[in-house]
Design a protein around this motif. Structure first.
Motif, PDB file in Angstrom:
ATOM      1  N   LYS A  37       0.868  -1.239  -0.144  1.00 25.11           N
ATOM      2  CA  LYS A  37      -0.120   0.116  -0.038  1.00 25.11           C
ATOM      3  C   LYS A  37       0.903   1.202   0.150  1.00 25.11           C
ATOM      4  CE  LYS A  37      -4.024  -2.142   2.205  1.00 25.11           C
ATOM      5  NZ  LYS A  37      -4.887  -2.155   3.223  1.00 25.11           N
ATOM      6  N   MET A  38       1.982   0.994   0.495  1.00 24.40           N
ATOM      7  CA  MET A  38       3.019   2.286   0.550  1.00 24.40           C
ATOM      8  C   MET A  38       3.623   2.478  -0.836  1.00 24.40           C
ATOM      9  SD  MET A  38       4.666   1.714   4.236  1.00 24.40           S
ATOM     10  CE  MET A  38       4.692   0.040   4.281  1.00 24.40           C
ATOM     11  N   ASP A  39       4.056   3.872  -1.106  1.00 22.43           N
ATOM     12  CA  ASP A  39       4.630   4.195  -2.274  1.00 22.43           C
ATOM     13  C   ASP A  39       6.065   3.725  -2.279  1.00 22.43           C
ATOM     14  OD1 ASP A  39       4.978   5.326  -4.944  1.00 22.43           O
ATOM     15  OD2 ASP A  39       5.781   7.016  -4.088  1.00 22.43           O
ATOM     16  N   LYS A  40       6.552   2.695  -3.176  1.00 21.38           N
ATOM     17  CA  LYS A  40       7.966   2.354  -3.298  1.00 21.38           C
ATOM     18  C   LYS A  40       8.325   1.596  -2.128  1.00 21.38           C
ATOM     19  CE  LYS A  40       9.574   5.704  -6.425  1.00 21.38           C
ATOM     20  NZ  LYS A  40      10.506   6.732  -7.006  1.00 21.38           N
ATOM     21  N   THR A  41       7.559   1.011  -1.420  1.00 23.17           N
ATOM     22  CA  THR A  41       7.941   0.092  -0.104  1.00 23.17           C
ATOM     23  C   THR A  41       6.830  -1.084  -0.161  1.00 23.17           C
ATOM     24  OG1 THR A  41       8.403   2.067   1.146  1.00 23.17           O
ATOM     25  CG2 THR A  41       8.165   0.308   2.094  1.00 23.17           C
ATOM     26  N   ILE A  42       7.610  -2.333   0.062  1.00 26.32           N
ATOM     27  CA  ILE A  42       6.701  -3.382   0.421  1.00 26.32           C
ATOM     28  C   ILE A  42       6.946  -4.040   1.915  1.00 26.32           C
ATOM     29  CG2 ILE A  42       6.235  -4.192  -2.108  1.00 26.32           C
ATOM     30  CD1 ILE A  42       8.697  -5.932  -1.583  1.00 26.32           C
ATOM     31  N   VAL A  43       6.013  -4.551   2.496  1.00 26.94           N
ATOM     32  CA  VAL A  43       6.128  -5.146   3.474  1.00 26.94           C
ATOM     33  C   VAL A  43       6.297  -6.907   3.648  1.00 26.94           C
ATOM     34  CG1 VAL A  43       5.371  -5.654   5.983  1.00 26.94           C
ATOM     35  CG2 VAL A  43       4.810  -3.462   5.042  1.00 26.94           C
ATOM     36  N   VAL A  44       7.332  -7.390   3.853  1.00 27.94           N
ATOM     37  CA  VAL A  44       7.638  -8.940   3.383  1.00 27.94           C
ATOM     38  C   VAL A  44       7.733  -9.634   4.577  1.00 27.94           C
ATOM     39  CG1 VAL A  44       9.235 -10.530   2.267  1.00 27.94           C
ATOM     40  CG2 VAL A  44       9.016  -8.017   1.435  1.00 27.94           C
ATOM     41  N   ALA A  45       6.889 -10.789   4.580  1.00 20.41           N
ATOM     42  CA  ALA A  45       6.731 -11.566   5.984  1.00 20.41           C
ATOM     43  C   ALA A  45       7.921 -12.711   5.506  1.00 20.41           C
ATOM     44  CB  ALA A  45       5.536 -12.311   6.039  1.00 20.41           C
ATOM     45  N   ILE A  46       8.878 -12.866   6.520  1.00 15.83           N
ATOM     46  CA  ILE A  46       9.891 -13.865   6.358  1.00 15.83           C
ATOM     47  C   ILE A  46       9.712 -15.203   7.322  1.00 15.83           C
ATOM     48  CG2 ILE A  46      12.377 -14.476   6.252  1.00 15.83           C
ATOM     49  CD1 ILE A  46      12.699 -11.379   5.389  1.00 15.83           C
ATOM     50  N   SER A  47       9.520 -16.221   6.948  1.00 13.21           N
ATOM     51  CA  SER A  47       9.259 -17.493   7.735  1.00 13.21           C
ATOM     52  C   SER A  47      10.534 -18.288   7.954  1.00 13.21           C
ATOM     53  CB  SER A  47       7.870 -18.147   7.500  1.00 13.21           C
ATOM     54  OG  SER A  47       6.847 -17.500   7.516  1.00 13.21           O
ATOM     55  N   VAL A  70       8.982 -25.102  15.641  1.00 16.65           N
ATOM     56  CA  VAL A  70       8.387 -23.595  15.994  1.00 16.65           C
ATOM     57  C   VAL A  70       8.591 -22.746  14.725  1.00 16.65           C
ATOM     58  CG1 VAL A  70       8.231 -21.594  17.495  1.00 16.65           C
ATOM     59  CG2 VAL A  70       8.823 -24.012  18.560  1.00 16.65           C
ATOM     60  N   VAL A  71       7.413 -22.165  14.270  1.00 17.53           N
ATOM     61  CA  VAL A  71       7.615 -21.303  12.983  1.00 17.53           C
ATOM     62  C   VAL A  71       7.423 -19.924  13.580  1.00 17.53           C
ATOM     63  CG1 VAL A  71       6.384 -20.632  10.804  1.00 17.53           C
ATOM     64  CG2 VAL A  71       6.372 -22.862  11.746  1.00 17.53           C
ATOM     65  N   SER A  72       8.595 -19.119  13.102  1.00 16.16           N
ATOM     66  CA  SER A  72       8.506 -17.749  13.525  1.00 16.16           C
ATOM     67  C   SER A  72       8.576 -16.956  12.311  1.00 16.16           C
ATOM     68  CB  SER A  72       9.899 -17.443  14.388  1.00 16.16           C
ATOM     69  OG  SER A  72      10.757 -17.693  13.608  1.00 16.16           O
ATOM     70  N   THR A  73       7.644 -15.814  12.462  1.00 15.56           N
ATOM     71  CA  THR A  73       7.386 -14.858  11.352  1.00 15.56           C
ATOM     72  C   THR A  73       8.072 -13.567  11.416  1.00 15.56           C
ATOM     73  OG1 THR A  73       5.589 -16.058  10.533  1.00 15.56           O
ATOM     74  CG2 THR A  73       5.963 -14.075   9.412  1.00 15.56           C
ATOM     75  N   LYS A  74       8.793 -12.836  10.532  1.00 16.77           N
ATOM     76  CA  LYS A  74       9.241 -11.495  10.946  1.00 16.77           C
ATOM     77  C   LYS A  74       8.972 -10.595   9.687  1.00 16.77           C
ATOM     78  CE  LYS A  74      13.693  -9.167  11.634  1.00 16.77           C
ATOM     79  NZ  LYS A  74      15.196  -9.307  11.883  1.00 16.77           N
ATOM     80  N   LYS A  75       8.370  -9.500   9.831  1.00 18.63           N
ATOM     81  CA  LYS A  75       8.368  -8.685   8.801  1.00 18.63           C
ATOM     82  C   LYS A  75       9.076  -7.634   8.759  1.00 18.63           C
ATOM     83  CE  LYS A  75       2.960  -9.006   9.281  1.00 18.63           C
ATOM     84  NZ  LYS A  75       1.831  -8.215   9.620  1.00 18.63           N
ATOM     85  N   VAL A  76       9.596  -7.440   7.374  1.00 17.55           N
ATOM     86  CA  VAL A  76      10.577  -6.349   7.192  1.00 17.55           C
ATOM     87  C   VAL A  76      10.012  -5.594   5.910  1.00 17.55           C
ATOM     88  CG1 VAL A  76      12.542  -7.743   7.876  1.00 17.55           C
ATOM     89  CG2 VAL A  76      11.891  -7.724   5.432  1.00 17.55           C
TER      90      VAL A  76
END
Length: 83
Positions: free
Chosen positions: A16-26, A38-44
């Motif tokens: 939704k942001m201009d020139k930015t994406i949010v990526v979920a890394i599992s 154990v599954v851990s998710t990090k958003k960058v």
């Protein structure tokens, strides 16, 4: 110098942001005592110069200098487009 940069693959959860994406890394790690994964998710937040990645795409991001307060990754390539 590009060789020692971190690279991660994840799923785009927001564009939704201009020139930015949010990526979920599992990631999966084995618990040392219970021997259960154990599954851990990090958003960058990653820089997407051409706004070409969209929600559901699998992308590879690479570490870079800070571009804003939270954004220190940039889009390297789109591995798989969402259907």
């Amino acid at each position: 110098m590009e060789a020692n940069k971190k690279k991660m693959t994840g799923l785009v959860v927001s564009d939704k942001m201009d020139k930015t994406i949010v990526v979920a890394i599992s990631g999966r790690t084995l618990h040392p005592i219970y021997k259960k994964y154990v599954v851990s998710t990090k958003k960058v937040k990653a820089h997407d110069e051409k706004n070409e990645a969209h929600v559901g795409d699998t992308v590879r991001v690479v570490e870079c200098r800070h571009l804003s307060k939270d954004k220190c990754w940039r889009l390297e390539e789109i591995v798989e487009k969402a259907r």
